[in-house]
Design an enzyme around this catalytic site. Structure first.
Site, mmCIF file in Angstrom:
data_model
loop_
_atom_site.group_PDB
_atom_site.id
_atom_site.type_symbol
_atom_site.label_atom_id
_atom_site.label_comp_id
_atom_site.label_asym_id
_atom_site.label_seq_id
_atom_site.Cartn_x
_atom_site.Cartn_y
_atom_site.Cartn_z
ATOM 1 N N THR A 26 3.099 -23.588 33.646
ATOM 2 C CA THR A 26 4.424 -23.286 33.088
ATOM 3 C C THR A 26 5.342 -24.495 33.205
ATOM 4 O OG1 THR A 26 4.085 -21.050 33.881
ATOM 5 C CG2 THR A 26 6.286 -21.575 33.111
ATOM 6 N N GLU A 53 9.883 -10.197 36.688
ATOM 7 C CA GLU A 53 9.395 -11.295 35.837
ATOM 8 C C GLU A 53 9.777 -12.648 36.431
ATOM 9 O OE1 GLU A 53 7.336 -12.108 33.567
ATOM 10 O OE2 GLU A 53 8.239 -12.066 31.562
#
Lengths: 307, 307
Positions: A181, A128
């Site tokens: 992000t 991740e």
């Protein structure tokens, strides 16, 4: 068993007042992955369908998490991974998390489960991190454990499973826009009002109590976020209209899924979730922005073996 | 029934990560009150023993809350209140709350309960405001409901009863010093770090989960407060020593009760609570500051009728 096919579910993180710690698992959308033992040592991504992602294991989320696990083992064989992605990267419903947990879950099954679920999340965190540039577990935990999970701490990793009221459904809209992000992070304030923070933990404690007692009305009164939502919602077109329409149509609460652009609503019952879906569709159809919309029961099982 | 004798318990508010919203009720310390119907209309404080407090109903916490209730009724008689105070005003374990709830609870019983518990708290808020100069319910709610209470909101007033693990005890030390409420408030920051706030709601959600599941070790890992304690603990002599000694002696967690100066520790089992008591006594005996120290099971009943 030399090969396995799995379903790796989409997930919602940053559940309103549970920002950064509470997530839940979806049923209706997820990736499929095939994992096979191979004579050659190492981890090999051999096929990716659905989206254009790096095939080199060291550059692929599923590859990196699998490698993190593989390096702790002393095996004279390796694994081939096929990825059939349905969750669009960047959608805010745990696309990279699904890849990251899929490979480690599958390999663990093929090895007869040497690792527990928390350890699987530990390995998946490494994958991740490749996608999100920081270590977090808020999508990984619900993907592995199912239901609602509270990531109590990252070091040591501690994941709590919170009960799921039987009749709880989610409606998810994924507007096909890109949110960077970095931008979603930069928009967060470093400091918050003490009074807002108190309200947030009051709501979060009440939400946990509501989930334990299946008190849907309390869940509704608790699903608020006055700290993060006011900032990040600006990045999602028509966010406030969607939220207003969803609540009017009967949603218990509506919030940003992950860092967006997906928006989740929690609902009591399938009928309510479908009403909310129609109301949101009605708003978004007028925007000209492409979108996907799903209704899903909360997935209490998490990632699973297919057939 | 024309008269009633009641026990009105001491309470702990601001339970660590549940600052401003979570409280619990004590067993071993509380006030006693006698309430009698009288032919004369009105509320009359006729006796106060234990501490020097105003006898005029309008200037007395028990009188003000009783008057708030009495004014909503149309009675051709009144009530006389005798107060036998054991909880020292300003001790931080809900002295004014015990007085405020005692009168309204007693009168409600004499009237055959026209009001529910939440309504009693509403009236008691008016009395409590006389002492603390602001409306809050974090000591009133546990005094009326017993056990752990979460004040989810003040307007409308919403109180949640959180389950109490069977073997949960509290050790309370009350150092006999004065902390001015204004000073305890002024010392709080207006702004807090987002990361600290996230940690606080993570801990608070985990604490609520731990209370639901009787997971003492999770309760222990959740009883932290990095937001308020670092500021207010400066006002309490030897606070850090007491905390360190209590944790070392087995306390699940230690924090400031209310705005101090009392310090609570939560413990699994009576033996552990007594060990913690000894450890704290050992610290405080060397300070030259007078103190009281108590061990109490969590009182799940709350305020009650005596004999």
């Amino acid at each position: 068993m030399n090969q396995i096919k799995i379903f790796s579910p989409a997930t919602v993180a940053n559940v309103a007042c549970g920002f950064d710690v509470l997530g839940f698992c979806l049923n209706e959308i997820g990736d499929e992955m095939c994992i096979k033992k191979t004579y050659k040592k190492g981890i090999f991504i051999v096929k990716i369908e659905g989206f254009d992602l790096p095939i080199e294991a060291e550059l692929n989320v599923a590859g990196v998490s699998a490698l993190a696990m593989y390096k702790t083992l002393d095996l004279d064989y390796g694994f081939e991974i096929e990825i059939y992605k349905n969750i669009k990267p960047g959608s805010g419903i745990g696309s990279s998390a699904a890849s990251a947990v899929g490979s480690v879950f599958g390999i663990n099954e093929l090895l007869d489960r040497p690792f527990n679920k928390t350890q699987l999340v530990e390995f998946a965190i490494k994958g991740e991190a490749l996608a999100s540039k920081c270590e977090h577990a808020d999508n990984l935990a619900p993907a592995i454990f199912g239901g609602f999970t509270l990531v109590k701490s990252m070091s040591p990793l501690e994941i709590l499973q919170i009960p799921v009221p039987k009749n709880l459904y989610a409606t998810i809209i994924h507007p096909q826009i890109e949110i960077k992000t970095a931008e979603a992070r930069a928009i967060l304030p470093n400091q918050v009002n003490l009074q807002d923070a108190i309200e947030q933990w009051s709501n979060f404690g009440s939400l946990i109590h509501g989930l334990h007692t299946s008190d849907y009305q309390l869940i509704k009164r608790s699903l608020h976020d006055s700290i993060v939502e006011p900032h990040r919602s600006k990045l999602i077109p028509n966010y406030n209209d969607v939220k207003t329409a969803a609540i009017k149509a009967g949603a218990l609460g509506t919030g940003i899924s992950g860092s967006g652009p997906s928006i989740f609503s929690l609902c009591e019952g399938l009928e309510s979730a479908n009403n909310v879906k129609d109301a949101i569709k009605n708003i978004y159809s007028k925007t000209g922005i492409k979108f996907d919309i799903y209704v899903s029961k909360i997935n209490t099982e998490g990632i699973k073996i297919l057939n």
